[in-house]
Design a protein around this motif. Sequence first.
Motif, short mmCIF file in Angstrom:
data_model
loop_
_atom_site.label_atom_id
_atom_site.label_comp_id
_atom_site.label_asym_id
_atom_site.label_seq_id
_atom_site.Cartn_x
_atom_site.Cartn_y
_atom_site.Cartn_z
N GLN A 297 5.64 102.54 25.68
CA GLN A 297 5.46 101.58 24.57
C GLN A 297 5.36 100.15 25.09
N GLY A 298 6.15 99.83 26.11
CA GLY A 298 6.12 98.48 26.70
C GLY A 298 4.73 98.16 27.24
N THR A 299 4.13 99.12 27.96
CA THR A 299 2.79 98.93 28.52
C THR A 299 1.77 98.77 27.40
N PHE A 300 1.89 99.63 26.39
CA PHE A 300 0.97 99.60 25.25
C PHE A 300 0.99 98.22 24.59
N LEU A 301 2.17 97.75 24.26
CA LEU A 301 2.27 96.49 23.50
C LEU A 301 1.90 95.29 24.38
N THR A 302 2.30 95.32 25.64
CA THR A 302 2.03 94.19 26.52
C THR A 302 0.54 94.10 26.82
N SER A 303 -0.10 95.24 27.12
CA SER A 303 -1.54 95.19 27.41
C SER A 303 -2.33 94.70 26.21
N LEU A 304 -1.81 94.92 25.02
CA LEU A 304 -2.56 94.50 23.82
C LEU A 304 -2.12 93.12 23.35
N GLY A 305 -1.37 92.41 24.16
CA GLY A 305 -1.15 90.99 23.87
C GLY A 305 0.03 90.66 22.99
N ILE A 306 1.09 91.46 23.05
CA ILE A 306 2.24 91.14 22.20
C ILE A 306 2.85 89.79 22.60
N GLY A 307 2.72 89.44 23.89
CA GLY A 307 3.26 88.14 24.36
C GLY A 307 2.57 86.98 23.66
N LEU A 308 1.25 87.10 23.57
CA LEU A 308 0.45 86.06 22.91
C LEU A 308 0.79 85.98 21.42
N ARG A 309 0.96 87.15 20.84
CA ARG A 309 1.30 87.19 19.41
C ARG A 309 2.65 86.50 19.17
N ALA A 310 3.59 86.71 20.07
CA ALA A 310 4.90 86.07 19.95
C ALA A 310 4.75 84.55 20.06
N GLU A 311 3.89 84.11 20.97
CA GLU A 311 3.64 82.67 21.12
C GLU A 311 3.13 82.07 19.81
#
Length: 359
Positions: A297-311
């Motif tokens: 799940q971590g790979t899935f969410l990170t590859s799809l830009g969850i970091g950017l969404r958090a920003e």
Amino acid sequence: MSALETLIRAEIAATGPMPLERYMGLCLGHPEHGYYMAKPAIGAAGDFTTAPEVSQMFGEIVGAVLAHAWQAMGSPAPVRLVELGPGRATLMLDILRTFRVLPDLLAALDIHMVETSPRLRAAQEYRLKEHGFTATWHDTIDEVPSGPMLLVANEFFDALPVRQRVRRGASWRARMVSIGDDDRLAFIDGPEVPATDIPEPLRDAAEGTVLEDCPAAREIAGRIGGRLARDPGVALIVDYGYREPAHGDSLQALREKKFADPLQDPGMADLTAHVDFTALAASATTEGSKAWGPIAQGTFLTSLGIGLRAERLRASGADAQDLTHALERLTGAGGMGTLFKVMALTAPDLPAPPPFGTA
Ligand code: SAH
């Protein structure tokens, strides 16, 4: 003693020890006293918290993958949006909010919820209505009309009853629930299981080895696979589990966020077991769909830009500390990032949904 324990004891007294699969099925799904019927407690204040209840970012990313898949399918209308085990409908609402950027997709949607708990159905209907949506509810996926489909299931498969077989001497025995010498519910070894029921490489496993499997999960994965073989579509399955078979006993009870004894107060705790993704993929592909992953799940969410969404959410005023905490919980190895996995099933002629092609 819980009302369900009284019923379980009466059944054991009348017909003998009960297979674990039936015990788990009653604990979760007894029409009156089953956990999901009587006391479903999902969310911050409940027995367990799921990814959509941690943060809206989870459902937004799932929504983006489904929207992308719809376009890859040629934007069919109507399209069924199907959720298995929607809980408090939080994930569904986050997905629907994401779809607002595609008015054609919103207009094409026909929403179907597969949910056995009348209580949760009522809660889901109320929350969907609040946001101007309607849906149709079903007891099983078989009742959902055929046609192009976007399907999601988060923490659904882990709630389906498992069976266990235990290696004893030169044989395998079914794990059953009975009443022990101390008059409490107890696990016991039941009748011998034919060796042909045990996967070949495991037949001579060490004394005490536990083999667990989930016939209901395999059957439902097969139904999804069969649908995807006939009509275009994608299914995203998210759950905690493993790829390798023969992982042993993973049955667990959760009550107020603490591990509990699965035999204590049946019906009062959430019972789950790890999901065998390899078995789900095998059932689905046998019926004609393709399977991708599972990936963490971590790979899935990170590859799809969850970091950017958090920003973005931080920039628009969301609490920075809450966001950091949610990110860590959803993607970190100490949270759900590694244990939870995401698998996609697609119609055979569709490409891998992102990020499966690259991950
Ligand atoms: N997906 C939600 C809830 C997970 S809890 C979330 O992520 O928050 C499991 C959900 O599956 C509950 O809604 C429960 O009532 C439902 N459920 C459990 N067994 C089911 C079954 N056999 N058929 C349909 N729904 C079931």
